[in-house]
Write a protein that holds these residues in place. Structure first.
Motif, PDB file in Angstrom:
ATOM      1  N   ASP A 184      -0.563   5.828  -4.780  1.00 22.34           N
ATOM      2  CA  ASP A 184      -2.015   5.862  -4.670  1.00 22.34           C
ATOM      3  C   ASP A 184      -2.395   6.846  -3.569  1.00 22.34           C
ATOM      4  O   ASP A 184      -2.014   6.675  -2.411  1.00 22.34           O
ATOM      5  N   PRO A 185      -3.156   7.886  -3.883  1.00 26.24           N
ATOM      6  CA  PRO A 185      -3.464   8.919  -2.889  1.00 26.24           C
ATOM      7  C   PRO A 185      -4.285   8.439  -1.687  1.00 26.24           C
ATOM      8  O   PRO A 185      -4.336   9.133  -0.677  1.00 26.24           O
ATOM      9  N   GLN A 186      -4.896   7.250  -1.780  1.00 17.24           N
ATOM     10  CA  GLN A 186      -5.658   6.779  -0.622  1.00 17.24           C
ATOM     11  C   GLN A 186      -4.770   6.249   0.493  1.00 17.24           C
ATOM     12  O   GLN A 186      -5.227   6.053   1.608  1.00 17.24           O
ATOM     13  N   TYR A 187      -3.483   6.032   0.192  1.00 16.26           N
ATOM     14  CA  TYR A 187      -2.543   5.542   1.206  1.00 16.26           C
ATOM     15  C   TYR A 187      -1.539   6.638   1.536  1.00 16.26           C
ATOM     16  O   TYR A 187      -0.907   7.193   0.646  1.00 16.26           O
TER      17      TYR A 187
ATOM     18  N   SER B   2       3.884   6.171  -1.441  1.00 17.24           N
ATOM     19  CA  SER B   2       2.765   5.573  -2.146  1.00 17.24           C
ATOM     20  C   SER B   2       2.392   6.412  -3.359  1.00 17.24           C
ATOM     21  O   SER B   2       2.368   7.634  -3.295  1.00 17.24           O
TER      22      SER B   2
ATOM     23  N   ASN C 205      -8.993   2.486  11.905  1.00 17.39           N
ATOM     24  CA  ASN C 205      -8.800   1.951  10.564  1.00 17.39           C
ATOM     25  C   ASN C 205      -8.621   0.450  10.728  1.00 17.39           C
ATOM     26  O   ASN C 205      -7.592  -0.011  11.238  1.00 17.39           O
TER      27      ASN C 205
ATOM     28  N   CYS D  10       0.814  -1.229   0.000  1.00 21.74           N
ATOM     29  CA  CYS D  10       0.000   0.000   0.000  1.00 21.74           C
ATOM     30  C   CYS D  10       0.841   1.270   0.000  1.00 21.74           C
ATOM     31  O   CYS D  10       0.516   2.232  -0.690  1.00 21.74           O
TER      32      CYS D  10
END
Length: 115
Positions: free
Chosen positions: A48-51, A46, A76, A39
């Motif tokens: 991926d901006p969600q991580y 990362s 979380n 992730c």
């Protein structure tokens, strides 16, 4: 004479009773970070901006975040599961590794060309 011994012994006794702050081992943290890479990326950056990006964060912030995930203070479920199996030393090692990585570098805005 007994007063002198007592005065010298008191600070030593206090020092022994204080909690020891474990220093993280970045090399051990790199090995332990294998599960984080899926992730957070291999170096904590990362794509991926969600991580969140872990690279370059303060070590004490990373340790506290892991403790909070483990305790449930941070909500979380995925991170709680990962943090549940971490010891204090694991957290210190991971924090040492990720804090030493180069963090996000924000590129300069492109220069506009005047006609």
């Amino acid at each position: 004479m007994n007063k002198r011994i007592a005065l010298l012994a008191a600070p030593l006794a206090l020092a022994v009773c204080l909690p020891v702050h474990a220093a993280g081992d970045a090399n051990a943290g790199k090995t332990k970070a294998a599960t984080c890479q899926a992730c957070h990326g291999p170096d904590g950056n990362s794509v991926d901006p969600q991580y969140p990006r872990l690279a370059g964060q303060y070590a004490d912030y990373l340790v506290q975040a892991l403790k909070d995930y483990k305790s449930g203070a941070r909500n979380n479920p995925i991170m709680k599961g990962f943090a549940a199996g971490l010891s204090e030393q694991d957290m210190e090692d991971l924090a040492a590794y990720f804090s030493r990585q180069r963090g996000l570098v924000v590129p300069e805005a492109p220069k506009t060309v005047q006609p």
